[in-house]
Design an enzyme around this catalytic site. Structure first.
Site, mmCIF file in Angstrom:
data_model
loop_
_atom_site.group_PDB
_atom_site.id
_atom_site.type_symbol
_atom_site.label_atom_id
_atom_site.label_comp_id
_atom_site.label_asym_id
_atom_site.label_seq_id
_atom_site.Cartn_x
_atom_site.Cartn_y
_atom_site.Cartn_z
ATOM 1 N N ASP A 1 47.122 38.604 53.968
ATOM 2 C CA ASP A 1 45.989 39.433 54.337
ATOM 3 C C ASP A 1 46.286 40.233 55.592
ATOM 4 O O ASP A 1 46.794 39.668 56.556
ATOM 5 C CB ASP A 1 44.815 38.497 54.650
ATOM 6 C CG ASP A 1 43.649 38.777 53.747
ATOM 7 O OD1 ASP A 1 43.491 39.953 53.382
ATOM 8 O OD2 ASP A 1 42.921 37.818 53.419
ATOM 9 N N SER B 1 44.788 42.922 46.328
ATOM 10 C CA SER B 1 43.609 42.059 46.325
ATOM 11 C C SER B 1 42.320 42.867 46.306
ATOM 12 O O SER B 1 41.234 42.299 46.324
ATOM 13 C CB SER B 1 43.625 41.126 47.525
ATOM 14 O OG SER B 1 43.330 41.843 48.700
ATOM 15 N N GLY B 2 42.435 44.189 46.292
ATOM 16 C CA GLY B 2 41.241 45.020 46.177
ATOM 17 C C GLY B 2 40.784 45.611 47.498
ATOM 18 O O GLY B 2 40.049 46.583 47.537
ATOM 19 N N GLU C 1 40.155 26.410 34.742
ATOM 20 C CA GLU C 1 38.894 26.664 35.435
ATOM 21 C C GLU C 1 38.760 28.133 35.830
ATOM 22 O O GLU C 1 39.665 28.733 36.399
ATOM 23 C CB GLU C 1 38.765 25.827 36.715
ATOM 24 C CG GLU C 1 37.455 26.152 37.429
ATOM 25 C CD GLU C 1 37.275 25.479 38.785
ATOM 26 O OE1 GLU C 1 38.133 24.681 39.186
ATOM 27 O OE2 GLU C 1 36.255 25.782 39.437
ATOM 28 N N ASP D 1 48.758 34.142 49.379
ATOM 29 C CA ASP D 1 47.752 35.112 49.773
ATOM 30 C C ASP D 1 48.183 35.692 51.123
ATOM 31 O O ASP D 1 48.410 34.941 52.070
ATOM 32 C CB ASP D 1 46.392 34.401 49.902
ATOM 33 C CG ASP D 1 45.278 35.346 50.319
ATOM 34 O OD1 ASP D 1 45.500 36.567 50.298
ATOM 35 O OD2 ASP D 1 44.193 34.851 50.668
ATOM 36 N N LEU E 1 41.718 31.228 43.441
ATOM 37 C CA LEU E 1 42.165 32.529 43.954
ATOM 38 C C LEU E 1 41.594 33.608 43.044
ATOM 39 O O LEU E 1 41.529 33.443 41.824
ATOM 40 C CB LEU E 1 43.696 32.604 43.978
ATOM 41 C CG LEU E 1 44.285 33.845 44.638
ATOM 42 C CD1 LEU E 1 43.957 33.881 46.129
ATOM 43 C CD2 LEU E 1 45.798 33.909 44.454
ATOM 44 N N VAL F 1 47.349 41.229 49.585
ATOM 45 C CA VAL F 1 48.008 41.080 48.289
ATOM 46 C C VAL F 1 48.015 39.601 47.886
ATOM 47 O O VAL F 1 47.955 38.719 48.735
ATOM 48 C CB VAL F 1 49.467 41.591 48.322
ATOM 49 C CG1 VAL F 1 49.501 43.093 48.501
ATOM 50 C CG2 VAL F 1 50.279 40.900 49.400
#
Lengths: 527, 509
Positions: B181, B231-232, B110, B179, B409, B236
């Site tokens: 943050d 992650s931009g 997906e 994830d 994700l 990460v």
């Protein structure tokens, strides 16, 4: 059959004075604390009369229901153990007819063994009967699996705990240690024992894990190395040492692993059984087929009842009738949700789920559901906004969007154990659980539920933490002599809001059928 | 009606299948999504390279990125888990590698896309799946998603979801993902950052988290194919891609995530205590974290925990009450004008004072005082340094992301629309030198492309992918060498074993 064999091989603990003392202490009978833990991997071939068949199933069902009920209350582990032992003793333990006192029967070791065997038979047979009866739907399977796992774990822990309690009393513990090991061997638990040298090398690490191993006993403690996926519970709680994908588990903690395997095996068997149920029920049409099918409808506790039909056989719950039915036949939680919706003209997420799935389960169609919510919501928002933000989730609830799952209405346990509502803003939850005494008492008074002493009885249940009993009492107060009416099914009242609702609707139908329409008139007058 | 197709069609926004938007939109300033830093929103981005480099992100830049730089081949090759995809066919035409899928998992994977058919109007499309790299490439170029998410591998291609009976579509496998943050570190970020804001000081927390998690995944769970990505913006992502990890059940994922999760207390509940004895995993984490804590958190140039009188007073106040004598003594000593100990020396002094206070470590001359301490107090004092280090530096996982196979994700190699930065791979060995502010932005990449092409006019230059002409070359190649190649080798080995096993069964060698 290895099951029977393992029973006979254990006369020693039964006659061991220390062990009997322990059994007395926890209030359980001998049979419940001795090791009749079974993985139920071999399908038995007993001969049972049809009466026995039903009787056995009912006996086990009582124990499983007891477990479910206890789990909704905040019992201490000891209370849970004691009460469960008592229930097992009362229902799943055979005490021969002419020997109703189990302690007397011990005088003869022969009849003792017979009783143990009879109990074993009762246990195994009832498990497999219920397995067949409860394999049919996802909900039934989940319910059965949950309760059976609690039961299995309880029995296994009885074994393991006697063992950990043995640090003080030496010999007895050793014996149970053997019993547990035998159990593992008999049930194909191929566990890799950690070598002595490796164990010594890892000593510091193994001992810095909360595993109940006393450093003094480390030398004599066996450790097993299992793939970590077999010890997930211990992994999640950091209760085992993990290295290179393997969990290192002392014998005393093997319970967790065995229980996980039991769950997985049973879950798989149930799914397989579901696949062949139709054929079996067909072949057994004349005998046990109907029995199996009725077992769950006869004793519904867990499942969600079907759509509620009116006296004319039509589905009763529509956008037009929902107001009247909310007042007449909904349990308190749903009444409150309905009131909240009428007051705020919207519901928060959790409330939409709880109420929406209830409505769906009670037979409200997607169209009526949308119509009803649309009517309320659009009093504070535009039709456009409603369609954009809320209609999707209603369609989702009815399995028309997203993964298109078939969502079942929440049962009482789920509602009680769910997140409590934010007071003032959210309306979901169970009023008996989530309201304080003053608020609940005021609400009951306001709704004119029964007289003062009846309201006090409801409050007493609430104060004891028996929220479901409180709810059942509410039903009883509102539906006098319900049990005597034909066509009123009271099973599940206090376990499932939908059962409450359907029982109430059928009660009122029966009343009006009987011409005694006073209640109905009264209710309609109130609306 | 063809339900399966409807879903694919209904959100498309026109037929512009290249990156360039119709000029009508170009003049419409609204259509330019400008990053927060940009002050001048009137961007004349009619050409491929905007002159104004403060615009780090715009639909035009994004279109350009997707048509020239996005590493389709890397993504496809990785998610196929098929060694056959490792060798792309030759051809200078950047991403146009004609691979039809031989992979059995890729078509059932997906993808989800967030697109903006009109500015400010986000549409989220789930259950996309693609038969081949080509299909994936053209869909991305056509739709120009502001965000791409990767979900699970299902038992059927998820794009058929509407034509399948309800409940039929089920997940079969999925990488184990984590994830982390920086927003979850707000309560310990003394650098002044909060929310989505980051700086070099607080980014250090990410480096520490990666070190701890990477080590744990590898040595405790024996996972080998662990990839980390920026992650931009402020965190990460970790993708564990071993075959065993991909096949973990939801329960197993929850268990692994809980194994690593330490409840560090919260604003409302400050009671955070480690259990005793300390689990070997936490002992190891402490060994990794404490030196970092000393060098990156304590000093002024870190989070200043022991750098000023105010800050050390505050820290000493967090000591258990039973250790008040130690706090008082040190407070007095450090406040003395001639005391010139560094934060590191203060930390060591504090630790040894505490250990001496509870009768551990060397000088045991106040045995009487030691005796008067309760066991609970002694334990709390002993654990205080550990708990303090953990409170600041232990990885704060968003474990809900890890728990379910079908949790989406963000795809690596995407571009964060707010920063314009590419979600580049992070090399664990060099995690300390990873600088999120040096991660290329879209604008910068376009400039690099232009510069490269200006200096290398020789068109016969053998560059297979345009990204090799930019600063993406290093992180992408590193991903390929250190992650993708070993992963595919492993798959090749597994495939070979499987073939041999089957051959042995049928007796056909």
């Amino acid at each position: 059959m290895n099951v029977a064999g393992s029973i006979r091989s254990r006369p020693a603990p039964l006659s061991d004075g220390k062990r009997r003392g322990y059994a007395d202490g926890i209030g359980g009978g001998i049979a419940s604390s001795s090791i009749d833990v079974d993985m139920y991997t071999d399908v038995p071939s007993f001969e049972l009369s049809l009466d026995e068949f039903e009787e056995y199933a009912l006996a086990r069902l009582k124990v499983l229901r007891k477990i479910e009920e206890m789990k909704t209350r905040n019992l201490t582990p000891e209370m849970f153990r004691t009460q469960l032992d008592a229930s097992i003793k009362a229902n799943l333990t055979v005490t021969t007819a002419n020997n109703s006192n189990p302690w007397e029967s011990k005088q003869s070791s022969n009849s003792n063994t017979n009783m143990a065997e009879a109990s074993k038979k009762l246990d195994v047979a009832s498990h497999f009967i219920l397995r067949a009866a409860y394999c049919r739907t996802e909900d039934l399977r989940r319910w059965f699996l949950t309760q059976e796992c609690h039961l299995f774990r309880h029995r296994l822990e009885s074994v393991a705990q006697t063992q950990t309690g043995s640090i003080t009393d030496g010999g007895g513990g050793k014996k149970n240690n053997d019993a547990l090991r035998n159990f593992l061997a008999n049930n194909d638990f191929d566990l890799e024992c950690v070598s002595r040298s490796e164990k010594e090398k890892l000593r510091d690490k193994l001992l810095s894990v909360p595993s109940g191993v006393n450093p003094m006993d480390f030398h004599n403690t066996e450790y097993y190395r299992v793939p970590f996926v077999q010890a997930l519970e211990l992994v999640a709680k950091r209760e085992c040492y993990i290295l290179g994908g393997y969990a290192y588990v002392p014998l005393s903690r093997i319970v967790s692993i065995v229980a996980a395997k039991f769950r997985a095996t049973l879950s798989k068997s149930l799914a397989l059984a579901a696949g062949v149920f139709g054929q079996v029920a067909h072949d057994e049409q004349a005998r046990i087929g109907p029995l199996l099918k009725s077992m769950n409808s006869q004793y519904t506790g867990p499942g969600a009842p079907n759509a509620v039909l009116g006296a004319d056989g039509q589905e009763v719950l529509t956008a037009a009738t929902v107001d009247a039915l909310a007042a007449q036949s909904m349990p308190l939680c749903m009444k409150q949700l309905h009131k909240g919706l009428q007051r705020d003209h919207k519901l928060k997420h959790m409330a939409r789920l709880q109420y929406g799935l209830f409505l769906k389960g009670a037979g409200m169609s997607l169209e009526e559901h949308t119509l009803f919510f649309h009517k309320e919501f659009t009093r504070i928002m535009t039709s456009d906004q409603f369609n954009k933000e809320y209609s999707y989730s209603i369609r989702h609830m009815h399995g028309k969007e997203g993964k298109r799952g078939s969502y079942t209405p929440y049962n009482c346990m789920k509602i009680i154990l769910g997140n409590p509502p934010n007071s003032g803003v959210e309306h979901h939850g169970c009023p008996y659980k989530h309201y304080d005494d003053a608020n609940l008492s005021a609400l009951l008074g306001q709704l004119k539920i029964g007289n003062a002493s009846e309201r006090e009885a409801i409050m007493a249940h609430k104060r004891d933490g028996n929220f479901q009993l409180a709810c059942a009492k509410h039903f009883e107060v509102m539906h006098p002599a319900a049990a005597s009416l034909e066509g009123v099914n009271l099973d599940g009242v206090g376990n499932h809001p939908n059962a409450w609702f359907s029982a109430s609707v059928s009660y009122h139908n029966a009343k009006s059928r009987n011409g005694a329409s006073m209640d109905v008139v009264k209710v309609e007058g109130a609306v | 009606m063809g339900a399966a197709n409807d879903d694919n069609e209904e959100y498309e926004f026109g037929d512009d299948d290249t990156g360039a938007r119709p000029t009508a939109n170009d003049n419409d300033t609204k259509s330019t999504v400008v990053a927060r830093s940009s002050s001048s929103s009137s961007t004349d981005s009619k050409k491929s390279t905007p002159a104004d480099s403060s615009v780090v992100f715009s639909p035009e830049l994004l279109g350009m990125y997707y048509s020239r730089l996005f590493p389709y081949q890397l993504l496809y090759s990785w998610l196929s888990y098929d060694p056959a995809t490792a060798k792309p066919t030759n051809g200078t035409n950047t991403n146009k590698v004609a691979t039809t899928s031989s992979s059995s998992t890729f078509p059932r994977r997906e993808f989800s896309m967030t697109i903006e058919p009109t500015p400010g109007n986000e549409v989220y499309i789930r259950y996309q799946s693609f038969l081949s790299q080509d299909e994936l490439t053209s869909a991305i170029i056509k739709r120009r998603p502001t965000k791409i998410d990767i979900g699970a591998v299902f038992n059927h291609p998820p794009k058929d979801n509407k034509s399948l009976p309800a409940g039929k579509l089920q997940t079969t496998e999925r990488e184990l993902v984590f994830d982390i943050d920086l927003t979850d570190y707000d309560s310990v970020r003394n650098c002044g950052c909060d929310g989505a804001k980051i700086c070099h000081k607080c980014w250090k927390f990410m480096g520490m988290a990666i070190e701890v998690m990477d080590e744990g995944l590898r040595s405790d769970f024996a996972f080998e194919h662990v990839a980390w990505f920026y992650s931009g913006r402020r965190g990460v992502h970790c993708w564990v891609c071993d075959d065993t990890a991909r096949k973990l059940s939801n329960e197993a994922r929850s268990a692994v995530a809980s194994y690593f999760e330490v409840n560090l207390g919260s604003e409302k509940n400050k009671n955070f205590h480690l259990s005793s004895p300390l689990h070997p995993m936490l002992v190891r984490a402490y060994k990794i974290l404490e030196p970092n804590f000393v060098s990156c958190v304590l000093p002024e140039e870190g989070h200043g925990l022991l750098a000023t009188r105010a800050s050390w007073t505050k820290l000493l106040l967090t000591l258990p009450n039973a250790a008040n004598p130690v706090a008082a003594k040190l407070e007095e000593k450090w406040s003395w004008s001639k005391d010139d100990t560094t934060p590191e020396e203060k930390w060591n002094e504090l630790k040894s004072a505490l250990m001496a206070f509870i009768g551990k470590g060397g000088n045991n001359h106040n045995a009487k005082q030691v005796k008067s301490l309760s066991n609970a107090d002694r334990l709390r004092i002993e654990h205080w340094p550990l708990e303090t280090v953990f409170k600041y530096t232990y990885p704060r996982l968003d474990i809900n992301v890890s728990k379910m196979q079908n949790h989406l994700l963000k795809s690596p190699f995407c571009v964060h629309p707010k920063t314009g930065r590419v979600c580049v791979p992070i090399e664990v060995d060099k995690v300390d030198s990873f600088d999120p502010f040096k991660v290329p932005t879209l604008a910068q990449l376009m400039k690099e492309l232009d510069e490269y092409e200006a200096t290398n006019t020789d068109s016969s230059e053998s560059v297979r992918y345009d990204w090799e002409k930019t600063s993406l070359k290093e992180p992408f190649e590193c991903f390929q060498k250190k992650f993708l190649v070993p992963l595919l080798n492993e798959e090749r080995r597994a495939q070979k074993e499987e073939r041999e096993r089957r051959a042995a069964i049928v007796g056909d060698f």
